[in-house]
Design a protein around this motif. Structure first.
Motif, PDB file in Angstrom:
ATOM      1  N   ALA A  25     -11.797  41.521 -13.217  1.00 44.18           N
ATOM      2  CA  ALA A  25     -10.682  40.597 -13.431  1.00 44.18           C
ATOM      3  C   ALA A  25     -11.171  39.244 -13.942  1.00 44.18           C
ATOM      4  O   ALA A  25     -10.554  38.638 -14.827  1.00 44.18           O
TER       5      ALA A  25
ATOM      6  N   ASP B 281     -10.211  37.611 -17.508  1.00 38.28           N
ATOM      7  CA  ASP B 281      -9.571  36.300 -17.508  1.00 38.28           C
ATOM      8  C   ASP B 281     -10.346  35.318 -18.392  1.00 38.28           C
ATOM      9  O   ASP B 281      -9.754  34.568 -19.177  1.00 38.28           O
TER      10      ASP B 281
ATOM     11  N   ARG C  72      -9.113  33.320 -21.842  1.00 35.31           N
ATOM     12  CA  ARG C  72      -9.225  31.874 -22.067  1.00 35.31           C
ATOM     13  C   ARG C  72     -10.129  31.566 -23.260  1.00 35.31           C
ATOM     14  O   ARG C  72      -9.829  30.720 -24.100  1.00 35.31           O
TER      15      ARG C  72
END
Ligand SMILES: [Zn+2]
Length: 309
Positions: free
Chosen positions: A211, A215, A219
């Motif tokens: 995860a 993530d 970004r």
């Protein structure tokens, strides 16, 4: 089918070393046997192209072996075949980049680029083929902007150092940040992480799993696109974030790294930008586990991009 560039002479004879040079041949054989790629030999990169990025003094040192400290600044024992081998790996990266512009995707079964600076090597990286390929293709007018998506465990400090004077190059480095366990890279890890307009870095906390990586990818790629839409992605598909790697403080198994690769290829497909990838680091003593990560990248490329070949 994806074209993968490999040459038996990618592997300079460096003796008993933490860097498993034999992985290049093992990965090339595995993807050929599995029908995941056609394997072709690249031409060595031209010295004129190396000099777009590297200083004459450094290139002369790597070719001739003196001064020895500079010739071995990447932490390989120098020999007369070191320079020819890195000309081939850098030629492989450039060939893959050219091929990706034609086919949509391609690979170089090579590593050892992102710690290399203009005037010296570091961390098993002699020449920065990422910046060299970007400079060559921009000079030819083949592309206007090139972005490096670096998912090696280690921060791509060499590429970042080359960005400030290259408005056509962007470096996104998503790296694990346990400085204390990464002893052989201490000289790299203490480098200041000074992000700039075209070089951004994203530290993964110790213990990060799937995860956290996805993530950071979301970004990092959003920031990349805010800089501008690249005409080519150069992807450092590192195997050293793998949980059993002696340098890795991350918690990523083979499936997690396959999902990382799936995410990257799906993103390049979504934004419509060609991608060329390289193996980058991987030091797990059981080299079959390193090869498994790299073969997984080819499998995900075929799964996501297969229809485009
Ligand atoms: Zn690494």
């Amino acid at each position: 089918m994806i074209t993968a560039y490999h040459h038996p002479d990618f592997a300079a004879p460096i003796g008993d070393h933490v860097m498993p040079m034999r992985k290049f041949q093992l990965v090339a054989d595995a993807v050929r046997t599995a029908g995941l790629a056609r394997v072709e030999a690249p031409a060595p990169i031209g010295e004129d192209d190396l000099l777009r990025v590297h200083t004459r003094a450094y290139v002369d040192a790597v070719r001739g072996g003196e001064p020895r400290a500079l010739a071995e600044s990447q932490k390989f024992p120098w020999s007369p075949v070191l320079h020819p081998s890195v000309l081939l790996t850098n030629g492989g990266l450039l060939a893959a980049a050219r091929r990706a512009l034609r086919d949509g995707a391609a690979a170089a079964v090579a590593s050892g680029f992102h710690h290399a600076h203009a005037d010296h090597g570091e961390g098993f990286c002699t020449y920065n083929g990422l910046a060299v390929a970007a400079d060559v293709l921009v000079a030819e007018g083949a592309v206007r902007r090139v972005a490096v998506l670096d998912l090696d465990l280690h921060y791509g400090n060499g590429t970042a150092s080359l960005c400030p004077h290259r408005p056509h190059l962007y470096n996104c480095s998503i790296y694990g940040n346990d400085y204390h366990r990464n002893q052989p890279f201490r000289d790299v890890s203490v480098v200041r992480h000074e992000d700039g307009v075209n070089h951004r870095s994203y530290a993964l906390p110790n213990g990060s799993g799937r995860a956290a990586v996805l993530d950071a990818l979301a970004r990092g790629t959003a920031d990349l696109l805010a800089w501008g839409r690249p005409d080519l992605i150069l992807y450092q598909a590192g195997a050293d974030p793998y949980r059993e790697d002696p340098y890795s403080p991350l918690d990523l198994d083979h499936d997690d790294l396959r999902e990382r690769d799936r995410w990257v290829f799906a993103w390049t497909k979504q934004v419509g930008v060609p991608i060329a990838w390289v193996l980058a680091g991987g030091y797990t003593p059981d080299v079959a586990k390193v090869v498994g990560v790299h073969v997984g990248t080819f499998e995900m490329a075929r799964a996501v991009l297969g229809s485009t070949f």
